[in-house]
Design a protein around this motif. Structure first.
Motif, PDB file in Angstrom:
ATOM      1  N   GLY A  10      66.909  33.877  -2.036  1.00 22.54           N
ATOM      2  CA  GLY A  10      66.772  33.697  -3.487  1.00 22.54           C
ATOM      3  C   GLY A  10      67.540  34.830  -4.169  1.00 22.54           C
ATOM      4  O   GLY A  10      68.312  35.557  -3.522  1.00 22.54           O
ATOM      5  N   PRO A  11      67.323  35.028  -5.480  1.00 22.19           N
ATOM      6  CA  PRO A  11      68.068  36.078  -6.188  1.00 22.19           C
ATOM      7  C   PRO A  11      67.903  37.456  -5.561  1.00 22.19           C
ATOM      8  O   PRO A  11      68.876  38.217  -5.471  1.00 22.19           O
ATOM      9  CB  PRO A  11      67.457  36.042  -7.589  1.00 22.19           C
ATOM     10  N   LYS A  33      66.465  26.936   2.869  1.00 17.32           N
ATOM     11  CA  LYS A  33      67.002  25.882   1.991  1.00 17.32           C
ATOM     12  C   LYS A  33      68.359  26.240   1.410  1.00 17.32           C
ATOM     13  O   LYS A  33      69.036  25.386   0.873  1.00 17.32           O
ATOM     14  CB  LYS A  33      66.038  25.642   0.832  1.00 17.32           C
ATOM     15  N   LYS A  38      64.440  25.875  -7.165  1.00 17.47           N
ATOM     16  CA  LYS A  38      63.125  26.518  -7.042  1.00 17.47           C
ATOM     17  C   LYS A  38      62.368  26.349  -8.359  1.00 17.47           C
ATOM     18  O   LYS A  38      62.965  26.556  -9.434  1.00 17.47           O
ATOM     19  CB  LYS A  38      63.337  28.008  -6.747  1.00 17.47           C
ATOM     20  N   GLY A  41      61.566  28.631 -14.759  1.00 15.32           N
ATOM     21  CA  GLY A  41      62.190  28.358 -16.045  1.00 15.32           C
ATOM     22  C   GLY A  41      63.685  28.651 -15.996  1.00 15.32           C
ATOM     23  O   GLY A  41      64.478  28.048 -16.701  1.00 15.32           O
ATOM     24  N   GLY A 143      59.989  35.457  -1.090  1.00 13.25           N
ATOM     25  CA  GLY A 143      59.350  34.909  -2.274  1.00 13.25           C
ATOM     26  C   GLY A 143      57.834  35.060  -2.282  1.00 13.25           C
ATOM     27  O   GLY A 143      57.242  35.745  -1.434  1.00 13.25           O
ATOM     28  N   ALA A 163      51.652  28.388 -11.678  1.00  6.88           N
ATOM     29  CA  ALA A 163      52.671  27.986 -12.655  1.00  6.88           C
ATOM     30  C   ALA A 163      53.117  26.582 -12.270  1.00  6.88           C
ATOM     31  O   ALA A 163      53.419  26.318 -11.102  1.00  6.88           O
ATOM     32  CB  ALA A 163      53.839  28.950 -12.630  1.00  6.88           C
ATOM     33  N   LEU A 234      53.684  29.429  -7.057  1.00  5.03           N
ATOM     34  CA  LEU A 234      52.827  30.599  -7.252  1.00  5.03           C
ATOM     35  C   LEU A 234      53.637  31.693  -7.933  1.00  5.03           C
ATOM     36  O   LEU A 234      54.820  31.846  -7.655  1.00  5.03           O
ATOM     37  CB  LEU A 234      52.416  31.071  -5.860  1.00  5.03           C
ATOM     38  N   VAL A 256      61.508  42.800  -1.309  1.00  7.30           N
ATOM     39  CA  VAL A 256      62.140  42.737  -2.641  1.00  7.30           C
ATOM     40  C   VAL A 256      61.650  41.492  -3.388  1.00  7.30           C
ATOM     41  O   VAL A 256      61.166  40.528  -2.773  1.00  7.30           O
ATOM     42  CB  VAL A 256      63.688  42.707  -2.513  1.00  7.30           C
ATOM     43  N   GLY A 268      55.615  36.706 -16.817  1.00  6.71           N
ATOM     44  CA  GLY A 268      55.997  35.961 -15.603  1.00  6.71           C
ATOM     45  C   GLY A 268      57.475  36.103 -15.290  1.00  6.71           C
ATOM     46  O   GLY A 268      57.988  35.459 -14.381  1.00  6.71           O
ATOM     47  N   GLY A 270      60.537  37.214 -13.490  1.00  4.47           N
ATOM     48  CA  GLY A 270      60.687  37.753 -12.139  1.00  4.47           C
ATOM     49  C   GLY A 270      62.134  37.854 -11.706  1.00  4.47           C
ATOM     50  O   GLY A 270      62.450  38.583 -10.765  1.00  4.47           O
ATOM     51  N   ALA A 274      63.729  40.686  -9.375  1.00  5.21           N
ATOM     52  CA  ALA A 274      64.211  40.291  -8.047  1.00  5.21           C
ATOM     53  C   ALA A 274      65.588  40.909  -7.805  1.00  5.21           C
ATOM     54  O   ALA A 274      65.834  41.556  -6.784  1.00  5.21           O
ATOM     55  CB  ALA A 274      64.270  38.772  -7.952  1.00  5.21           C
TER      56      ALA A 274
END
Ligand SMILES: Cc1cc2nc3c(=O)[nH]c(=O)nc-3n(C[C@H](O)[C@H](O)[C@H](O)COP(=O)(O)OP(=O)(O)OC[C@H]3O[C@@H](n4cnc5c(N)ncnc54)[C@H](O)[C@@H]3O)c2cc1C
Length: 393
Positions: A10-11, A33, A38, A41, A143, A163, A234, A256, A268, A270, A274
Protein backbone atom coordinates in the motif's frame (compact mmCIF):
# COMPACT_ATOMS: atom_id res chain seq x y z
CA UNK A 1 22.49 -4.28 5.54
CA UNK A 2 21.81 -5.23 1.95
CA UNK A 3 18.46 -6.94 1.50
CA UNK A 4 15.20 -5.41 2.72
CA UNK A 5 11.83 -7.16 2.42
CA UNK A 6 8.75 -4.96 2.40
CA UNK A 7 5.63 -6.87 3.42
CA UNK A 8 2.61 -5.07 1.91
CA UNK A 9 2.54 -2.65 -1.00
CA UNK A 10 0.00 0.00 0.00
CA UNK A 11 1.16 3.64 0.25
CA UNK A 12 3.35 2.95 3.31
CA UNK A 13 5.18 -0.07 1.89
CA UNK A 14 5.46 1.28 -1.65
CA UNK A 15 6.96 4.58 -0.51
CA UNK A 16 9.45 2.90 1.85
CA UNK A 17 10.44 0.57 -1.02
CA UNK A 18 11.01 3.50 -3.37
CA UNK A 19 13.22 5.35 -0.89
CA UNK A 20 15.34 2.31 -0.01
CA UNK A 21 15.74 1.09 -3.59
CA UNK A 22 16.70 4.60 -4.73
CA UNK A 23 19.44 4.55 -2.06
CA UNK A 24 20.87 1.38 -3.59
CA UNK A 25 19.55 -1.34 -1.25
CA UNK A 26 18.24 -4.63 -2.62
CA UNK A 27 14.50 -4.31 -2.00
CA UNK A 28 11.79 -6.95 -2.50
CA UNK A 29 8.19 -5.87 -2.00
CA UNK A 30 5.40 -8.46 -1.60
CA UNK A 31 1.71 -7.62 -1.88
CA UNK A 32 -1.06 -10.13 -2.30
CA UNK A 33 -3.09 -7.80 -4.55
CA UNK A 34 -0.69 -5.09 -5.75
CA UNK A 35 -2.75 -2.11 -7.02
CA UNK A 36 -6.35 -2.48 -5.81
CA UNK A 37 -9.34 -0.38 -4.81
CA UNK A 38 -8.72 -0.51 -1.07
CA UNK A 39 -11.80 0.78 0.82
CA UNK A 40 -10.83 4.41 1.40
CA UNK A 41 -11.98 7.95 0.67
CA UNK A 42 -8.68 8.53 -1.13
CA UNK A 43 -8.43 12.10 0.23
CA UNK A 44 -4.97 13.68 0.50
CA UNK A 45 -4.46 16.91 2.40
CA UNK A 46 -2.22 19.87 1.65
CA UNK A 47 0.09 18.56 4.39
CA UNK A 48 0.75 15.50 2.22
CA UNK A 49 1.25 17.08 -1.19
CA UNK A 50 3.19 20.11 0.09
CA UNK A 51 5.73 17.73 1.64
CA UNK A 52 5.64 15.25 -1.26
CA UNK A 53 4.88 17.39 -4.35
CA UNK A 54 4.84 14.36 -6.68
CA UNK A 55 1.43 13.57 -5.11
CA UNK A 56 -0.07 16.55 -6.94
CA UNK A 57 2.36 16.97 -9.83
CA UNK A 58 1.52 13.89 -11.87
CA UNK A 59 -0.78 12.65 -14.66
CA UNK A 60 -2.71 10.20 -12.46
CA UNK A 61 -6.46 10.98 -12.47
CA UNK A 62 -7.62 12.84 -9.34
CA UNK A 63 -10.11 15.44 -8.17
CA UNK A 64 -9.18 18.78 -6.62
CA UNK A 65 -11.85 19.85 -4.16
CA UNK A 66 -12.08 23.42 -2.87
CA UNK A 67 -15.30 23.32 -0.82
CA UNK A 68 -16.50 21.28 2.15
CA UNK A 69 -20.01 21.53 3.56
CA UNK A 70 -20.16 20.74 7.28
CA UNK A 71 -23.50 19.84 8.87
CA UNK A 72 -24.55 18.94 12.41
CA UNK A 73 -27.91 18.20 14.08
CA UNK A 74 -29.67 21.39 15.25
CA UNK A 75 -27.08 23.61 13.52
CA UNK A 76 -27.85 23.26 9.80
CA UNK A 77 -24.89 23.41 7.50
CA UNK A 78 -22.09 25.72 6.46
CA UNK A 79 -19.84 25.92 3.45
CA UNK A 80 -16.12 26.02 4.13
CA UNK A 81 -13.93 27.19 1.25
CA UNK A 82 -10.63 25.35 1.15
CA UNK A 83 -7.76 27.67 0.26
CA UNK A 84 -5.61 24.54 -0.02
CA UNK A 85 -7.60 22.01 -2.04
CA UNK A 86 -8.04 18.41 -0.98
CA UNK A 87 -6.95 15.84 -3.58
CA UNK A 88 -9.10 12.77 -4.09
CA UNK A 89 -7.68 9.68 -5.79
CA UNK A 90 -9.10 6.29 -6.48
CA UNK A 91 -6.97 3.95 -4.39
CA UNK A 92 -6.32 1.75 -7.40
CA UNK A 93 -4.71 4.71 -9.19
CA UNK A 94 -2.82 5.99 -6.15
CA UNK A 95 -1.45 2.55 -5.24
CA UNK A 96 -0.46 1.86 -8.84
CA UNK A 97 1.38 5.17 -9.10
CA UNK A 98 3.31 4.49 -5.87
CA UNK A 99 4.14 0.89 -6.82
CA UNK A 100 5.36 2.01 -10.25
CA UNK A 101 7.62 4.57 -8.60
CA UNK A 102 9.05 1.85 -6.34
CA UNK A 103 9.69 -0.44 -9.32
CA UNK A 104 11.30 2.40 -11.30
CA UNK A 105 13.62 3.09 -8.35
CA UNK A 106 14.78 -0.53 -8.57
CA UNK A 107 12.56 -2.45 -6.12
CA UNK A 108 11.49 -5.94 -7.09
CA UNK A 109 7.68 -5.84 -6.82
CA UNK A 110 6.04 -9.25 -6.51
CA UNK A 111 2.40 -10.30 -6.27
CA UNK A 112 2.46 -12.76 -3.35
CA UNK A 113 0.79 -13.28 0.00
CA UNK A 114 3.16 -13.33 2.98
CA UNK A 115 2.19 -16.14 5.32
CA UNK A 116 5.01 -16.08 7.88
CA UNK A 117 8.29 -14.44 8.78
CA UNK A 118 10.90 -16.15 10.94
CA UNK A 119 14.27 -14.96 12.12
CA UNK A 120 17.39 -17.11 12.18
CA UNK A 121 21.12 -16.58 12.45
CA UNK A 122 21.27 -15.30 8.85
CA UNK A 123 18.40 -12.86 9.05
CA UNK A 124 14.75 -13.23 8.06
CA UNK A 125 13.10 -15.98 6.14
CA UNK A 126 9.85 -14.82 4.55
CA UNK A 127 7.37 -17.43 3.53
CA UNK A 128 4.91 -16.48 0.78
CA UNK A 129 2.38 -18.46 -1.27
CA UNK A 130 4.96 -18.30 -4.08
CA UNK A 131 8.00 -19.55 -2.15
CA UNK A 132 10.62 -18.44 0.36
CA UNK A 133 12.67 -15.24 0.38
CA UNK A 134 15.54 -14.13 2.62
CA UNK A 135 16.22 -10.64 3.94
CA UNK A 136 18.38 -8.82 6.46
CA UNK A 137 15.57 -6.46 7.48
CA UNK A 138 11.75 -6.36 7.20
CA UNK A 139 9.36 -3.46 6.87
CA UNK A 140 5.85 -4.49 7.89
CA UNK A 141 3.27 -2.61 5.82
CA UNK A 142 0.35 -5.03 5.79
CA UNK A 143 -2.30 -2.49 6.82
CA UNK A 144 -4.91 -2.44 9.58
CA UNK A 145 -5.66 -6.16 9.23
CA UNK A 146 -2.00 -7.12 9.63
CA UNK A 147 -2.00 -10.94 9.81
CA UNK A 148 1.59 -11.14 11.13
CA UNK A 149 1.07 -11.55 14.86
CA UNK A 150 4.50 -10.88 16.29
CA UNK A 151 5.14 -7.54 14.59
CA UNK A 152 3.22 -4.26 14.34
CA UNK A 153 0.50 -2.67 16.48
CA UNK A 154 -1.56 -4.96 18.68
CA UNK A 155 -4.96 -3.36 18.15
CA UNK A 156 -7.43 -3.79 21.02
CA UNK A 157 -11.17 -3.30 20.54
CA UNK A 158 -11.00 0.34 21.70
CA UNK A 159 -8.21 1.09 19.24
CA UNK A 160 -10.23 0.79 16.06
CA UNK A 161 -13.12 2.39 14.21
CA UNK A 162 -15.33 0.66 11.71
CA UNK A 163 -15.49 2.39 8.35
CA UNK A 164 -17.93 1.40 5.63
CA UNK A 165 -19.87 2.84 2.74
CA UNK A 166 -21.04 2.72 -0.86
CA UNK A 167 -19.63 3.78 -4.19
CA UNK A 168 -22.60 5.37 -5.94
CA UNK A 169 -23.04 6.88 -9.39
CA UNK A 170 -23.15 10.67 -9.30
CA UNK A 171 -21.09 13.80 -9.19
CA UNK A 172 -20.73 16.91 -7.06
CA UNK A 173 -17.98 19.49 -6.71
CA UNK A 174 -17.85 19.60 -2.91
CA UNK A 175 -17.19 17.27 0.01
CA UNK A 176 -20.00 16.81 2.56
CA UNK A 177 -19.26 16.03 6.20
CA UNK A 178 -22.26 15.19 8.41
CA UNK A 179 -21.91 14.87 12.20
CA UNK A 180 -24.49 12.72 13.97
CA UNK A 181 -26.08 12.72 17.42
CA UNK A 182 -24.04 10.70 19.90
CA UNK A 183 -21.58 9.25 17.38
CA UNK A 184 -17.82 9.46 17.76
CA UNK A 185 -17.43 9.61 14.00
CA UNK A 186 -19.05 11.12 10.92
CA UNK A 187 -20.56 10.54 7.48
CA UNK A 188 -18.78 11.76 4.36
CA UNK A 189 -19.63 12.22 0.70
CA UNK A 190 -16.46 12.40 -1.38
CA UNK A 191 -16.61 13.18 -5.11
CA UNK A 192 -14.25 10.88 -6.99
CA UNK A 193 -13.48 10.53 -10.70
CA UNK A 194 -16.73 9.10 -12.11
CA UNK A 195 -18.63 8.38 -8.87
CA UNK A 196 -19.23 9.37 -5.24
CA UNK A 197 -17.89 7.59 -2.17
CA UNK A 198 -20.47 7.85 0.61
CA UNK A 199 -19.30 6.42 3.90
CA UNK A 200 -19.37 6.47 7.66
CA UNK A 201 -16.75 5.87 10.33
CA UNK A 202 -17.40 5.54 14.02
CA UNK A 203 -15.97 4.26 17.25
CA UNK A 204 -17.79 2.19 19.85
CA UNK A 205 -20.75 1.31 17.64
CA UNK A 206 -21.11 -2.02 15.81
CA UNK A 207 -20.77 -1.93 12.03
CA UNK A 208 -24.43 -2.94 11.34
CA UNK A 209 -25.65 0.08 13.36
CA UNK A 210 -23.28 2.38 11.49
CA UNK A 211 -24.57 0.93 8.25
CA UNK A 212 -28.17 1.67 9.30
CA UNK A 213 -27.25 5.25 10.17
CA UNK A 214 -25.59 5.64 6.76
CA UNK A 215 -28.49 4.14 4.81
CA UNK A 216 -30.98 6.39 6.67
CA UNK A 217 -28.85 9.41 5.75
CA UNK A 218 -28.65 8.31 2.11
CA UNK A 219 -32.43 7.78 2.00
CA UNK A 220 -32.97 11.31 3.36
CA UNK A 221 -30.60 12.72 0.75
CA UNK A 222 -32.20 10.69 -2.04
CA UNK A 223 -28.94 8.80 -2.70
CA UNK A 224 -29.66 5.22 -3.80
CA UNK A 225 -27.63 2.67 -1.85
CA UNK A 226 -29.52 -0.45 -3.00
CA UNK A 227 -27.55 -2.00 -5.83
CA UNK A 228 -24.48 0.18 -5.19
CA UNK A 229 -21.09 -1.38 -4.43
CA UNK A 230 -20.60 -1.74 -0.66
CA UNK A 231 -17.22 -1.49 1.07
CA UNK A 232 -16.02 -1.86 4.64
CA UNK A 233 -12.69 -1.97 6.42
CA UNK A 234 -11.02 -1.37 9.74
CA UNK A 235 -9.49 1.96 10.69
CA UNK A 236 -6.92 2.17 13.49
CA UNK A 237 -7.93 4.89 16.01
CA UNK A 238 -5.66 4.36 18.99
CA UNK A 239 -6.83 5.26 22.49
CA UNK A 240 -4.59 7.79 24.25
CA UNK A 241 -3.13 5.10 26.52
CA UNK A 242 -2.24 2.79 23.63
CA UNK A 243 0.33 5.09 22.02
CA UNK A 244 2.95 4.52 24.72
CA UNK A 245 2.73 0.73 24.30
CA UNK A 246 2.44 0.89 20.51
CA UNK A 247 4.65 -1.84 18.98
CA UNK A 248 6.12 -0.08 15.95
CA UNK A 249 9.59 -1.60 15.77
CA UNK A 250 11.82 -4.35 17.09
CA UNK A 251 15.08 -6.04 16.26
CA UNK A 252 15.26 -6.38 12.50
CA UNK A 253 11.86 -4.88 11.70
CA UNK A 254 9.81 -1.69 11.60
CA UNK A 255 6.06 -1.30 11.04
CA UNK A 256 4.67 1.54 8.93
CA UNK A 257 1.24 3.01 8.12
CA UNK A 258 -1.89 1.26 9.40
CA UNK A 259 0.14 -1.76 10.53
CA UNK A 260 1.72 0.64 13.06
CA UNK A 261 -1.64 2.24 14.00
CA UNK A 262 -0.56 5.56 12.46
CA UNK A 263 -3.94 7.12 11.68
CA UNK A 264 -5.46 10.39 12.86
CA UNK A 265 -7.88 9.25 15.60
CA UNK A 266 -10.29 12.13 14.84
CA UNK A 267 -10.46 12.42 11.06
CA UNK A 268 -9.34 8.90 10.08
CA UNK A 269 -6.67 10.40 7.80
CA UNK A 270 -4.07 7.70 7.24
CA UNK A 271 -2.58 8.21 3.79
CA UNK A 272 -0.21 10.98 4.79
CA UNK A 273 0.95 9.08 7.88
CA UNK A 274 1.44 5.93 5.80
CA UNK A 275 3.70 7.73 3.33
CA UNK A 276 5.47 9.74 6.01
CA UNK A 277 6.16 6.69 8.21
CA UNK A 278 7.42 4.80 5.13
CA UNK A 279 9.81 7.69 4.61
CA UNK A 280 10.91 7.80 8.27
CA UNK A 281 11.41 4.03 8.37
CA UNK A 282 13.58 4.24 5.25
CA UNK A 283 15.59 7.07 6.82
CA UNK A 284 16.11 5.00 9.97
CA UNK A 285 17.28 1.98 7.97
CA UNK A 286 19.66 4.09 5.90
CA UNK A 287 21.07 5.86 8.96
CA UNK A 288 22.34 2.40 10.00
CA UNK A 289 22.66 2.68 13.79
CA UNK A 290 25.33 0.42 15.34
CA UNK A 291 22.78 -2.08 16.71
CA UNK A 292 19.35 -3.20 15.60
CA UNK A 293 17.75 -2.17 18.87
CA UNK A 294 19.20 1.34 18.45
CA UNK A 295 17.83 1.43 14.91
CA UNK A 296 14.38 0.46 16.25
CA UNK A 297 14.60 3.14 18.93
CA UNK A 298 15.71 5.76 16.38
CA UNK A 299 12.59 5.06 14.30
CA UNK A 300 10.34 5.34 17.38
CA UNK A 301 11.98 8.65 18.24
CA UNK A 302 11.62 10.00 14.68
CA UNK A 303 7.93 9.06 14.63
CA UNK A 304 7.26 10.69 17.99
CA UNK A 305 9.03 13.89 17.02
CA UNK A 306 7.46 14.08 13.58
CA UNK A 307 3.76 13.39 14.18
CA UNK A 308 3.02 10.59 16.67
CA UNK A 309 2.86 12.91 19.71
CA UNK A 310 0.34 15.01 17.83
CA UNK A 311 -1.81 11.98 17.01
CA UNK A 312 -1.56 10.84 20.63
CA UNK A 313 -2.85 14.25 21.71
CA UNK A 314 -5.61 13.93 19.09
CA UNK A 315 -6.72 10.72 20.82
CA UNK A 316 -7.33 12.74 23.98
CA UNK A 317 -9.52 15.20 22.06
CA UNK A 318 -11.49 12.77 19.88
CA UNK A 319 -14.43 12.11 22.20
CA UNK A 320 -14.82 15.79 23.05
CA UNK A 321 -14.83 16.78 19.37
CA UNK A 322 -17.70 14.47 18.46
CA UNK A 323 -19.83 14.08 21.59
CA UNK A 324 -18.64 16.89 23.88
CA UNK A 325 -20.66 19.97 24.92
CA UNK A 326 -19.72 23.65 24.68
CA UNK A 327 -21.86 26.68 25.61
CA UNK A 328 -25.01 24.49 26.15
CA UNK A 329 -24.78 22.87 22.71
CA UNK A 330 -22.95 19.95 21.14
CA UNK A 331 -19.38 20.64 19.98
CA UNK A 332 -20.16 19.72 16.32
CA UNK A 333 -23.16 22.12 16.34
CA UNK A 334 -20.98 24.88 17.77
CA UNK A 335 -18.29 24.15 15.15
CA UNK A 336 -20.83 24.61 12.36
CA UNK A 337 -22.30 27.77 13.92
CA UNK A 338 -18.90 29.33 14.66
CA UNK A 339 -17.64 28.55 11.15
CA UNK A 340 -20.74 30.28 9.76
CA UNK A 341 -20.39 33.40 11.89
CA UNK A 342 -16.68 33.89 12.54
CA UNK A 343 -14.04 34.32 9.79
CA UNK A 344 -11.31 33.68 12.39
CA UNK A 345 -12.84 30.36 13.41
CA UNK A 346 -13.42 29.49 9.76
CA UNK A 347 -9.67 30.01 9.13
CA UNK A 348 -8.85 27.61 11.95
CA UNK A 349 -11.21 25.00 10.44
CA UNK A 350 -9.57 25.47 7.02
CA UNK A 351 -6.14 24.91 8.54
CA UNK A 352 -7.38 21.79 10.30
CA UNK A 353 -8.69 20.42 6.99
CA UNK A 354 -5.40 21.21 5.26
CA UNK A 355 -3.38 19.59 8.04
CA UNK A 356 -1.64 22.92 8.77
CA UNK A 357 -2.94 23.15 12.34
CA UNK A 358 -1.60 20.42 14.63
CA UNK A 359 -3.77 19.27 17.57
CA UNK A 360 -0.96 20.31 19.91
CA UNK A 361 -1.34 24.06 19.85
CA UNK A 362 -5.00 24.02 18.77
CA UNK A 363 -6.32 24.94 22.21
CA UNK A 364 -3.89 27.86 22.45
CA UNK A 365 -4.95 29.17 19.03
CA UNK A 366 -8.65 28.75 19.86
CA UNK A 367 -8.21 30.62 23.14
CA UNK A 368 -6.14 33.34 21.46
CA UNK A 369 -8.92 33.83 18.95
CA UNK A 370 -11.85 33.28 21.31
CA UNK A 371 -12.57 36.93 22.06
CA UNK A 372 -12.27 37.86 18.40
CA UNK A 373 -14.43 34.93 17.31
CA UNK A 374 -17.13 35.68 19.88
CA UNK A 375 -17.06 39.35 18.82
CA UNK A 376 -17.47 38.30 15.15
CA UNK A 377 -20.30 35.96 16.09
CA UNK A 378 -22.02 38.73 18.08
CA UNK A 379 -21.64 41.17 15.19
CA UNK A 380 -22.87 38.64 12.67
CA UNK A 381 -25.94 37.83 14.81
CA UNK A 382 -26.85 41.49 15.38
CA UNK A 383 -26.33 42.23 11.68
CA UNK A 384 -28.69 39.41 10.71
CA UNK A 385 -31.31 40.68 13.19
CA UNK A 386 -31.01 44.32 12.10
CA UNK A 387 -30.95 43.75 8.36
CA UNK A 388 -33.69 41.52 6.91
CA UNK A 389 -32.47 38.57 4.81
CA UNK A 390 -33.88 40.09 1.57
CA UNK A 391 -32.00 43.35 2.07
CA UNK A 392 -28.76 41.42 2.73
CA UNK A 393 -29.16 39.49 -0.51
C1 LIG B 1 -13.39 3.58 4.56
C2 LIG B 1 -12.08 4.26 4.76
C3 LIG B 1 -11.89 5.55 4.27
C4 LIG B 1 -10.64 6.17 4.39
N1 LIG B 1 -10.47 7.41 3.85
C5 LIG B 1 -9.27 8.02 3.95
C6 LIG B 1 -9.05 9.28 3.32
O1 LIG B 1 -9.91 9.82 2.64
N2 LIG B 1 -7.83 9.86 3.48
C7 LIG B 1 -6.83 9.27 4.19
O2 LIG B 1 -5.76 9.87 4.34
N3 LIG B 1 -7.01 8.06 4.77
C8 LIG B 1 -8.19 7.42 4.65
N4 LIG B 1 -8.35 6.16 5.18
C9 LIG B 1 -7.19 5.50 5.81
C10 LIG B 1 -6.26 4.91 4.72
O3 LIG B 1 -7.02 4.10 3.86
C11 LIG B 1 -5.15 4.07 5.35
O4 LIG B 1 -4.60 4.79 6.42
C12 LIG B 1 -4.04 3.75 4.34
O5 LIG B 1 -4.52 2.92 3.32
C13 LIG B 1 -2.87 3.07 5.03
O6 LIG B 1 -1.92 2.68 4.09
P1 LIG B 1 -1.02 1.39 4.35
O7 LIG B 1 -0.08 1.29 3.23
O8 LIG B 1 -0.48 1.43 5.73
O9 LIG B 1 -2.04 0.16 4.36
P2 LIG B 1 -2.97 -0.39 3.20
O10 LIG B 1 -3.32 0.68 2.25
O11 LIG B 1 -4.07 -1.12 3.87
O12 LIG B 1 -2.03 -1.41 2.43
C14 LIG B 1 -1.69 -2.65 2.99
C15 LIG B 1 -1.29 -3.56 1.84
O13 LIG B 1 -0.81 -4.78 2.38
C16 LIG B 1 -1.26 -5.85 1.59
N5 LIG B 1 -1.27 -7.04 2.45
C17 LIG B 1 -1.95 -7.25 3.60
N6 LIG B 1 -1.66 -8.45 4.12
C18 LIG B 1 -0.76 -9.01 3.26
C19 LIG B 1 -0.05 -10.24 3.25
N7 LIG B 1 -0.19 -11.16 4.22
N8 LIG B 1 0.80 -10.49 2.23
C20 LIG B 1 0.98 -9.58 1.23
N9 LIG B 1 0.33 -8.42 1.19
C21 LIG B 1 -0.51 -8.12 2.20
C22 LIG B 1 -2.65 -5.43 1.12
O14 LIG B 1 -2.98 -6.08 -0.09
C23 LIG B 1 -2.46 -3.92 0.93
O15 LIG B 1 -2.15 -3.58 -0.41
C24 LIG B 1 -9.59 5.52 5.07
C25 LIG B 1 -9.78 4.23 5.57
C26 LIG B 1 -11.01 3.60 5.41
C27 LIG B 1 -11.18 2.21 5.94
Amino acid sequence: MKRVAILGGGPAGAFAAEQLAAAGLKVSLFDEKLAWEKPCGGGLTYKAYSQYPFLIENDTPKRLVTETVLAAPKAGDVSLKLGDPLLIYSRFDLNRMLLERAARAGANVEKARVTAMTRGANGWQIRTNAGIANADFCIVATGARNPLRDVGTQLRAGDTMSALGYYVPGDQARIDIQFLDGLEGYIWIFPRCGHLSVGICGKGEPAPMLRQRLERFMDQRGIAWKGSAFYSHLLPALEAGSWKKNRVSGEGWMAVGDAAGLVDPITGEGLYYAIRSGDLAAQSVLAAAPTESQMAENYRRLLRRDFASDLEFGSRLAQRVFVGRFLFGSVPARMVQFTRRSPRFSNIMQDLFAGKQPYLGLKKRLLRNLNGSLYEIGMSLSFSRLVPRKARA
